[in-house]
Design a protein around this motif. Structure first.
Motif, PDB file in Angstrom:
ATOM      1  N   ASP A 126       0.821  -1.212   0.000  1.00 32.01           N
ATOM      2  CA  ASP A 126       0.000   0.000   0.000  1.00 32.01           C
ATOM      3  C   ASP A 126       0.851   1.258   0.000  1.00 32.01           C
ATOM      4  O   ASP A 126       0.521   2.258  -0.637  1.00 32.01           O
ATOM      5  CB  ASP A 126      -0.892   0.021   1.254  1.00 32.01           C
ATOM      6  N   THR A 127       1.928   1.214   0.763  1.00 36.96           N
ATOM      7  CA  THR A 127       2.714   2.430   0.948  1.00 36.96           C
ATOM      8  C   THR A 127       3.636   2.722  -0.220  1.00 36.96           C
ATOM      9  O   THR A 127       3.729   3.859  -0.671  1.00 36.96           O
ATOM     10  CB  THR A 127       3.577   2.315   2.222  1.00 36.96           C
ATOM     11  N   TRP A 128       4.326   1.704  -0.692  1.00 35.45           N
ATOM     12  CA  TRP A 128       5.448   1.982  -1.587  1.00 35.45           C
ATOM     13  C   TRP A 128       5.169   1.725  -3.054  1.00 35.45           C
ATOM     14  O   TRP A 128       5.884   2.227  -3.903  1.00 35.45           O
ATOM     15  CB  TRP A 128       6.675   1.182  -1.160  1.00 35.45           C
ATOM     16  N   VAL A 129       4.150   0.945  -3.358  1.00 37.40           N
ATOM     17  CA  VAL A 129       3.842   0.720  -4.763  1.00 37.40           C
ATOM     18  C   VAL A 129       2.952   1.861  -5.228  1.00 37.40           C
ATOM     19  O   VAL A 129       1.911   2.105  -4.648  1.00 37.40           O
ATOM     20  CB  VAL A 129       3.144  -0.646  -4.961  1.00 37.40           C
ATOM     21  N   GLY A 130       3.391   2.569  -6.236  1.00 40.06           N
ATOM     22  CA  GLY A 130       2.586   3.679  -6.734  1.00 40.06           C
ATOM     23  C   GLY A 130       3.310   5.013  -6.638  1.00 40.06           C
ATOM     24  O   GLY A 130       4.518   5.091  -6.858  1.00 40.06           O
ATOM     25  N   ARG A 131       2.546   6.051  -6.275  1.00 38.39           N
ATOM     26  CA  ARG A 131       3.084   7.410  -6.248  1.00 38.39           C
ATOM     27  C   ARG A 131       4.343   7.524  -5.389  1.00 38.39           C
ATOM     28  O   ARG A 131       5.336   8.137  -5.780  1.00 38.39           O
ATOM     29  CB  ARG A 131       2.051   8.396  -5.692  1.00 38.39           C
ATOM     30  N   ALA A 132       4.270   6.923  -4.191  1.00 38.76           N
ATOM     31  CA  ALA A 132       5.361   7.086  -3.235  1.00 38.76           C
ATOM     32  C   ALA A 132       6.683   6.611  -3.821  1.00 38.76           C
ATOM     33  O   ALA A 132       7.745   7.161  -3.512  1.00 38.76           O
ATOM     34  CB  ALA A 132       5.070   6.315  -1.951  1.00 38.76           C
ATOM     35  N   PHE A 133       6.591   5.609  -4.694  1.00 38.89           N
ATOM     36  CA  PHE A 133       7.824   5.115  -5.290  1.00 38.89           C
ATOM     37  C   PHE A 133       8.489   6.218  -6.103  1.00 38.89           C
ATOM     38  O   PHE A 133       9.699   6.427  -6.025  1.00 38.89           O
ATOM     39  CB  PHE A 133       7.514   3.898  -6.172  1.00 38.89           C
ATOM     40  N   LEU A 134       7.660   6.936  -6.867  1.00 35.65           N
ATOM     41  CA  LEU A 134       8.210   8.026  -7.689  1.00 35.65           C
ATOM     42  C   LEU A 134       8.620   9.219  -6.834  1.00 35.65           C
ATOM     43  O   LEU A 134       9.643   9.853  -7.074  1.00 35.65           O
ATOM     44  CB  LEU A 134       7.171   8.476  -8.723  1.00 35.65           C
ATOM     45  N   ASP A 135       7.799   9.524  -5.817  1.00 38.08           N
ATOM     46  CA  ASP A 135       8.031  10.751  -5.057  1.00 38.08           C
ATOM     47  C   ASP A 135       9.134  10.611  -4.015  1.00 38.08           C
ATOM     48  O   ASP A 135       9.882  11.554  -3.769  1.00 38.08           O
ATOM     49  CB  ASP A 135       6.737  11.163  -4.337  1.00 38.08           C
ATOM     50  N   ASP A 136       9.197   9.442  -3.377  1.00 41.22           N
ATOM     51  CA  ASP A 136      10.130   9.284  -2.264  1.00 41.22           C
ATOM     52  C   ASP A 136      11.297   8.355  -2.577  1.00 41.22           C
ATOM     53  O   ASP A 136      12.444   8.686  -2.301  1.00 41.22           O
ATOM     54  CB  ASP A 136       9.389   8.748  -1.040  1.00 41.22           C
ATOM     55  N   VAL A 137      10.980   7.198  -3.146  1.00 40.37           N
ATOM     56  CA  VAL A 137      12.037   6.194  -3.295  1.00 40.37           C
ATOM     57  C   VAL A 137      13.024   6.583  -4.384  1.00 40.37           C
ATOM     58  O   VAL A 137      14.232   6.619  -4.163  1.00 40.37           O
ATOM     59  CB  VAL A 137      11.430   4.806  -3.591  1.00 40.37           C
ATOM     60  N   LEU A 138      12.486   6.908  -5.564  1.00 39.71           N
ATOM     61  CA  LEU A 138      13.398   7.210  -6.674  1.00 39.71           C
ATOM     62  C   LEU A 138      14.324   8.390  -6.390  1.00 39.71           C
ATOM     63  O   LEU A 138      15.531   8.291  -6.632  1.00 39.71           O
ATOM     64  CB  LEU A 138      12.603   7.437  -7.965  1.00 39.71           C
ATOM     65  N   PRO A 139      13.797   9.524  -5.880  1.00 45.09           N
ATOM     66  CA  PRO A 139      14.734  10.634  -5.584  1.00 45.09           C
ATOM     67  C   PRO A 139      15.818  10.224  -4.598  1.00 45.09           C
ATOM     68  O   PRO A 139      16.985  10.579  -4.765  1.00 45.09           O
ATOM     69  CB  PRO A 139      13.825  11.707  -4.976  1.00 45.09           C
ATOM     70  N   SER A 140      15.426   9.449  -3.580  1.00 37.46           N
ATOM     71  CA  SER A 140      16.423   8.975  -2.614  1.00 37.46           C
ATOM     72  C   SER A 140      17.497   8.158  -3.313  1.00 37.46           C
ATOM     73  O   SER A 140      18.698   8.384  -3.125  1.00 37.46           O
ATOM     74  CB  SER A 140      15.763   8.097  -1.552  1.00 37.46           C
ATOM     75  N   LEU A 141      17.043   7.195  -4.106  1.00 37.83           N
ATOM     76  CA  LEU A 141      18.004   6.319  -4.779  1.00 37.83           C
ATOM     77  C   LEU A 141      18.868   7.113  -5.754  1.00 37.83           C
ATOM     78  O   LEU A 141      20.059   6.843  -5.906  1.00 37.83           O
ATOM     79  CB  LEU A 141      17.270   5.205  -5.524  1.00 37.83           C
ATOM     80  N   TYR A 142      18.262   8.118  -6.387  1.00 35.34           N
ATOM     81  CA  TYR A 142      19.019   8.937  -7.322  1.00 35.34           C
ATOM     82  C   TYR A 142      20.152   9.667  -6.590  1.00 35.34           C
ATOM     83  O   TYR A 142      21.302   9.658  -7.026  1.00 35.34           O
ATOM     84  CB  TYR A 142      18.072   9.930  -7.995  1.00 35.34           C
ATOM     85  N   ARG A 143      19.801  10.288  -5.461  1.00 35.79           N
ATOM     86  CA  ARG A 143      20.842  10.990  -4.699  1.00 35.79           C
ATOM     87  C   ARG A 143      21.906  10.018  -4.195  1.00 35.79           C
ATOM     88  O   ARG A 143      23.101  10.312  -4.239  1.00 35.79           O
ATOM     89  CB  ARG A 143      20.204  11.719  -3.510  1.00 35.79           C
ATOM     90  N   LEU A 144      21.438   8.863  -3.757  1.00 35.65           N
ATOM     91  CA  LEU A 144      22.386   7.850  -3.278  1.00 35.65           C
ATOM     92  C   LEU A 144      23.352   7.455  -4.395  1.00 35.65           C
ATOM     93  O   LEU A 144      24.575   7.443  -4.212  1.00 35.65           O
ATOM     94  CB  LEU A 144      21.617   6.622  -2.787  1.00 35.65           C
TER      95      LEU A 144
END
Lengths: 282, 266, 269
Positions: A71-89
């Motif tokens: 519920d939390t991570w599949v969908g919008r949150a993946f684009l908004d939170d996960v990807l930017p984090s991984l990009y910076r990492l």
């Protein structure tokens, strides 16, 4: 069971001497599977059973967490939170490796430079990396580039120091060989210095990776309105327990994936090194 | 005689260059705000920072905070080491257990310990105990992995010898396993000590339990750049001290052992 | 035999190392010349500065005084006219490169076309008998084979002088005999001028056309001995010759004298 009974007729049939050997391989695979996944599975089951009986609301069961994860991570949150984090990492890691190896090679090659910088570098390495977050916030404000700078400023030290050590310790006979064949500067760098120090460089990179991940999380917990670290802290503050656990799980997955990816790269880069070690050990 | 002094010259040169590097760094630091490259509000003069450092060293409150941080560090490190030595020895000695736990360890180890901060806060609130969870988790793996390597590293011939002479388990542990595993253990301990310090300070910064880390965060939010930089220098010195002490212990107790192993931090 | 011109000239070479315990004189005063196409063995008691001599010849070490001259011009540093085969093959070959890569590496900066380079490399690897191992890594090979790779690398470089520093000291006896025959064969088929440093008296007599016996501290040329054995040599028959035994005994005798610091009274003839 009679030998060969039910055995498919293949060109290799002769190699399958008896059914029992075939069965032995099957048992071995099954045992390997059991060993690999038995304990984690058991742990999950115990946790699941315990959580249904327990009243402790801080430890939801694995199924609840799994649901929250989807519920939390599949969908919008993946684009908004996960990807930017991984990009910076990713950006931080790449920059750390480039800066660390380049500077480390230069410093490692010149003794006077090494002696000039050694106490300073020892000091900088000893600073706990997260302490640099407030400093970076002060100097750069709360921006994306600040977070990347924080990651680099922490992860670069192990890479830098290991590279220096690796370059410095390049074998004297190998260097003499390069001298006697008058190998050019670039060739020397590419075919001697960098490969010779690659085991140390990879050690440094592995250390740098875990520092980078930690700094990614903390910098987001500290100064951000998006990102994995921010989300997890947000869930905790709002008592969204299962969601918080799903965030921890996701961070764990990122850590494991990073370790696996590194393992693959390392095996490729250091194939000669591991092969050589195996030979000398035998 | 001439050559002897040449060698001494070389080591003096090393010390001298090191000092030059250090002084050069301080001068550059001083020049940056002086020349207006960065506003002194963001990068204060080095002289101010050093003066604040001296001030702090005279302040009892500073030492109390330092004491809190180091207490968390020491408790965390001790608990982690004890747990890791016991579990690591058992797992390392029993091949069956080693195989069974492998996946679990490989999954749990790369989890960044700071990910557990929210959980720790939920469980223990804004106290040292929450910080201890993080410290223990992070430093445990350092020692645990090294102990497993060390225990598994016992020479097979030596092991067979011990068995053929019928040594008891206790004798085998103290004469065979312990000497083999000791260098690994000390390496793990040194790495764990560094990691524990990092997380002790980090936890204070993020969780807010009292100590140096919280002071750093407070200085930042108060806009006290001089204090912030002074504390960063303090943590660096602290890290340096921990590194030196544990490296010294390692070298002293292992003067007979020349091992070079890959190291992992965090 | 073709006419031979002076290729390498060493005059009053002297090398002193400075160290914490005082100056160490590695080479006292060495003079000799070597003609093109010769195979000269340098033999001497252990610790007499053989390796130092070799490094001075190869331009890897600057002499304290004296002169090393190659084709009439002084050697001031490593030169493309020389290739060295080191004793520690394990550390002289790069483990991250394949056999082919190792042989090819020194040729990269020579102005050769891709095809020329490939031919040189293939040819050299074949000459040492390793065409099947070209794509292996050095550490996958036995010690003797690794030293063959080092030799292939040296001959692909097409030097005027091949300098070998106790190349076979670390391999077993059987392999050593094979490698000795390889050096003989390369010398007879390719006429490569070779300086071969060894501590093994039999080896020096078996391989060399000339043997330079060095004396111990201060290092000098104790004797410059021509080896008048037939050029076709064979591990069994050559070593069984009476002349071989005589020469061997003579060199042995000279080295014993060298250890005692006595000057050579006469030649073998």
């Amino acid at each position: 069971m009679t030998p060969y009974a039910g055995e498919p007729v293949t060109p290799y049939a002769r190699e399958v001497v008896s059914g029992s050997r075939f069965r032995g391989a099957g048992i071995r695979i099954a045992a390997g599977f059991l060993f690999a996944f038995g304990l984690p599975f058991l742990a999950l089951v115990v946790w699941g059973v315990w959580s249904t009986r327990s009243t402790n609301r801080f430890f939801p069961g694995p199924l609840t967490i799994g649901e929250a994860f989807v519920d939390t991570w599949v969908g919008r949150a993946f684009l908004d939170d996960v990807l930017p984090s991984l990009y910076r990492l990713g950006l931080g890691i790449v920059a750390s490796i480039v800066v660390g190896v380049a500077a480390g090679t230069v410093i490692g090659l010149f003794r006077w430079l090494r002696e000039l910088l050694e106490p300073l570098l020892e000091f900088f390495r000893a600073i706990p990396p997260p302490v640099l977050i407030p400093v970076a916030m002060l100097l750069l404000g709360i921006t994306d580039s600040m977070k990347v700078v924080v990651i680099v400023s922490g992860a670069v030290w192990p890479i830098l120091l290991n590279t220096i050590e690796g370059v410095r310790a390049t074998d004297s006979v190998m260097t003499e060989t390069a001298d006697s064949f008058q190998i050019t500067w670039w060739e020397r760098l590419w075919f001697l210095v960098l490969p010779a120090s690659s085991p140390r460089i990879m050690t440094g990179v592995r250390q740098g990776l875990s520092v980078a991940l930690i700094l990614m999380v903390i910098s987001e917990m500290f100064a951000s309105s998006s990102g994995l670290g921010y989300r997890i802290a947000y869930f905790q503050r709002n008592y969204l327990i299962a969601e918080m656990w799903s965030g921890i799980l996701l961070l764990g997955l990122v850590g494991v994936l990073l370790a696996v990816a590194f393992g693959l790269v390392e095996r490729r880069v250091l194939r000669w090194y591991h092969g050589m070690r195996e030979v000398t050990r035998a | 005689m001439r050559v002897l002094s040449a060698r001494r010259l070389r080591s003096t040169r090393k010390v001298l260059l090191g000092v030059v590097g250090l002084v050069g760094f301080l001068v550059v630091w001083q020049l940056i705000p002086t020349l207006g490259l960065i506003d002194p509000e963001y990068l204060p003069y080095v002289t101010d920072v050093l003066a604040r450092l001296v001030e702090e060293f005279r302040d009892l409150a500073f030492w109390r905070r330092l004491g809190l941080t180091m207490t968390a560090w020491a408790i965390g490190l001790t608990v982690a080491t004890l747990a890791a030595v016991v579990l690591g020895t058992i797992v390392g000695l029993v091949p069956l257990l080693r195989r069974a736990t492998h996946t679990m360890v490989e999954f749990l180890r790369p989890i960044p310990s700071v990910a557990l901060i929210p959980l720790a806060v939920l469980m223990f609130g804004l106290q040292m105990r929450a910080a201890l969870v993080i410290i223990v988790y992070a430093s445990f793996w350092q020692v645990f992995v090294q102990v497993i390597y060390g225990v598994a590293d016992v020479d097979s011939v030596a092991r067979d010898t011990a068995r053929s002479f019928g040594l008891t388990l206790r004798e085998r542990l103290s004469y065979l396993v312990l000497p083999t595993a000791l260098p690994y253990l000390l390496t793990g301990l040194r790495l764990a000590a560094a990691v524990a310090l990092i997380l002790a300070i980090t936890a204070e910064m993020v969780i807010g339990n009292p100590g140096l880390g919280r002071m750093i965060e407070l200085s930042r939010s108060a806009g006290d750049a001089v204090g912030l930089y002074a504390l960063v220098v303090v943590t660096g010195l602290l890290g340096l001290l921990v590194n030196l002490v544990f490296r010294f212990i390692e070298r002293r107790s292992l003067s007979w052992h020349q091992s070079v192993r890959g190291e992992e931090v965090l | 035999m073709p006419e031979r011109s002076t290729l390498l000239r060493v005059e009053h070479l002297r090398k002193i190392y400075e160290s914490a315990t005082g100056d160490v004189e590695a080479i006292g005063d060495i003079s000799f010349t070597m003609n093109a196409g010769e195979l000269v063995c340098v033999v001497g008691p252990s610790g007499c500065g053989k390796t130092t001599l070799l490094k001075c010849l190869a331009g890897l070490l600057p002499p304290t005084s004296g002169l090393v001259e190659m084709d009439g011009s002084p050697v001031r540093g490593p030169s493309p006219a020389m290739a060295v085969v080191f004793q520690e093959y394990g550390r002289s070959l790069y483990p991250w490169l394949t056999v082919r890569g190792n042989v090819e590496l020194p040729l990269r900066h020579k102005k050769l076309s891709r095809a020329e380079r490939d031919t040189l490399v293939t040819d050299a690897i074949e000459a040492v008998g390793l065409p099947h191992a070209a794509r292996s890594h050095p550490w996958q090979l036995s010690g003797g084979m690794q030293q063959r790779v080092a030799i292939a690398r040296a001959i692909a470089y097409q030097p005027e002088v091949l300098i070998m520093d106790e190349p076979f000291a670390a391999v077993d006896a059987q392999t050593r005999a094979d490698l000795e025959d390889l050096v003989r064969e390369l010398h007879t088929t390719r006429r490569i001028s070779t300086v071969f440093v060894t501590h093994d008296i039999d080896e020096s007599v078996y391989l060399g056309e000339r043997v330079l016996v060095l004396s111990n501290s201060p290092t000098r040329v104790q004797e410059d001995l021509a080896i008048d054995l037939p050029p076709e040599r064979d591990q069994l028959t050559t070593r069984a010759l009476r002349r071989f035994t005589e020469l061997r005994t003579h060199v042995y005798d000279q080295i014993q004298r060298a250890k005692l610091g006595q000057v050579a009274p006469q030649s073998a003839r």
